[in-house]
Design a protein around this motif. Structure first.
Motif, PDB file in Angstrom:
ATOM      1  N   LYS A   1      -2.407  -2.694  -3.284  1.00  0.00           N
ATOM      2  CA  LYS A   1      -2.105  -3.871  -4.094  1.00  0.00           C
ATOM      3  C   LYS A   1      -3.071  -4.985  -3.713  1.00  0.00           C
ATOM      4  CE  LYS A   1       1.915  -6.543  -5.523  1.00  0.00           C
ATOM      5  NZ  LYS A   1       3.349  -6.764  -5.273  1.00  0.00           N
ATOM      6  N   GLY A   2      -3.804  -5.495  -4.711  1.00  0.00           N
ATOM      7  CA  GLY A   2      -4.775  -6.558  -4.471  1.00  0.00           C
ATOM      8  C   GLY A   2      -4.131  -7.926  -4.442  1.00  0.00           C
ATOM      9  N   THR A   3      -4.891  -8.931  -4.022  1.00  0.00           N
ATOM     10  CA  THR A   3      -4.381 -10.303  -3.961  1.00  0.00           C
ATOM     11  C   THR A   3      -4.044 -10.843  -5.339  1.00  0.00           C
ATOM     12  OG1 THR A   3      -6.653 -11.128  -3.979  1.00  0.00           O
ATOM     13  CG2 THR A   3      -5.600 -10.868  -1.820  1.00  0.00           C
TER      14      THR A   3
ATOM     15  N   THR B   1       0.848  -1.196   0.000  1.00  0.00           N
ATOM     16  CA  THR B   1       0.000   0.000   0.000  1.00  0.00           C
ATOM     17  C   THR B   1       0.883   1.245   0.000  1.00  0.00           C
ATOM     18  OG1 THR B   1      -1.748  -1.146   1.209  1.00  0.00           O
ATOM     19  CG2 THR B   1      -1.793   1.260   1.271  1.00  0.00           C
ATOM     20  N   THR B   2       0.522   2.219  -0.841  1.00  0.00           N
ATOM     21  CA  THR B   2       1.240   3.489  -0.887  1.00  0.00           C
ATOM     22  C   THR B   2       0.267   4.627  -0.620  1.00  0.00           C
ATOM     23  OG1 THR B   2       2.838   2.649  -2.489  1.00  0.00           O
ATOM     24  CG2 THR B   2       2.643   5.035  -2.322  1.00  0.00           C
TER      25      THR B   2
ATOM     26  N   THR C   1      -5.174  -0.870  -7.105  1.00  0.00           N
ATOM     27  CA  THR C   1      -6.345   0.001  -7.072  1.00  0.00           C
ATOM     28  C   THR C   1      -5.874   1.370  -6.624  1.00  0.00           C
ATOM     29  OG1 THR C   1      -7.758  -1.851  -6.454  1.00  0.00           O
ATOM     30  CG2 THR C   1      -8.627   0.352  -6.068  1.00  0.00           C
ATOM     31  N   ARG C   2      -6.235   2.401  -7.394  1.00  0.00           N
ATOM     32  CA  ARG C   2      -5.809   3.769  -7.080  1.00  0.00           C
ATOM     33  C   ARG C   2      -7.048   4.604  -6.771  1.00  0.00           C
ATOM     34  NH1 ARG C   2      -1.578   7.733  -9.742  1.00  0.00           N
ATOM     35  NH2 ARG C   2      -2.634   9.672  -9.330  1.00  0.00           N
ATOM     36  N   ASP C   3      -7.006   5.311  -5.658  1.00  0.00           N
ATOM     37  CA  ASP C   3      -8.118   6.147  -5.224  1.00  0.00           C
ATOM     38  C   ASP C   3      -7.576   7.525  -4.860  1.00  0.00           C
ATOM     39  OD1 ASP C   3     -10.663   6.920  -4.494  1.00  0.00           O
ATOM     40  OD2 ASP C   3     -10.743   5.685  -2.685  1.00  0.00           O
TER      41      ASP C   3
END
Length: 158
Positions: free
Chosen positions: A104-106, A71-72, A111-113
């Motif tokens: 980062k998904g499994t 995660t960033t 996914t960017r929000d």
């Protein structure tokens, strides 16, 4: 001295805006210790990485904190104006208008929000040979915070 430096940065920023539409990306990786990482109100400080990425493109600048799960959290705002905070000495304040959360998904996908916010990154005094970046912003998904201190290049005991 700070006024001259800020004026120089402002002039360089203006020359980039006037001179070219495709502005170069500058990416700096800082090594040190992440002291705090809060994602959507959840303290995940133990997972925070040992580097901080500062990205500058045109008038936008960001400070990117990364956790061990991929995660960033990016605290992003315009590079100007940095405001000197007289009540705390030479501490500067960098306005933040967005928090960009990349998870980062499994399946390996990202996914960017982008969360609009009003926040800031501060640069409080640190020990000799060190610098600190402390960012905080409240969003519709909760509070985001990150504090990072660069490693000292000075030998131990000096």
């Amino acid at each position: 001295m700070l006024t001259r430096l800020l004026t120089l940065v402002l002039l360089l920023g203006l020359s980039c805006v006037v001179g070219s539409h495709a502005q170069p990306l500058t990416r700096n990786v800082l090594k040190g210790a992440c002291e705090k990482l809060v994602i959507a109100g959840r303290d995940v400080s133990p997972t925070c990485g040992e580097s901080l990425v500062n990205t500058v493109q045109g008038r936008r600048t960001s400070f990117d904190f990364t956790s061990s799960d991929g995660t960033t959290v990016s605290f992003s705002g315009t590079g100007m104006p940095q405001d000197r905070q007289e009540e705390v000495g030479v501490d500067a304040l960098q306005p933040v208008s967005a928090v960009i959360l990349m998870v980062k998904g499994t399946d390996g996908g990202i996914t960017r929000d982008t969360l609009m916010t009003v926040g800031s990154c501060r640069f409080p005094p640190a020990g000799p040979g060190r610098s600190t970046v402390a960012c905080a912003a409240d969003t519709q998904r909760g509070r985001f915070e990150g504090t990072f201190t660069t490693a000292s290049d000075a030998p131990a005991g000096k």
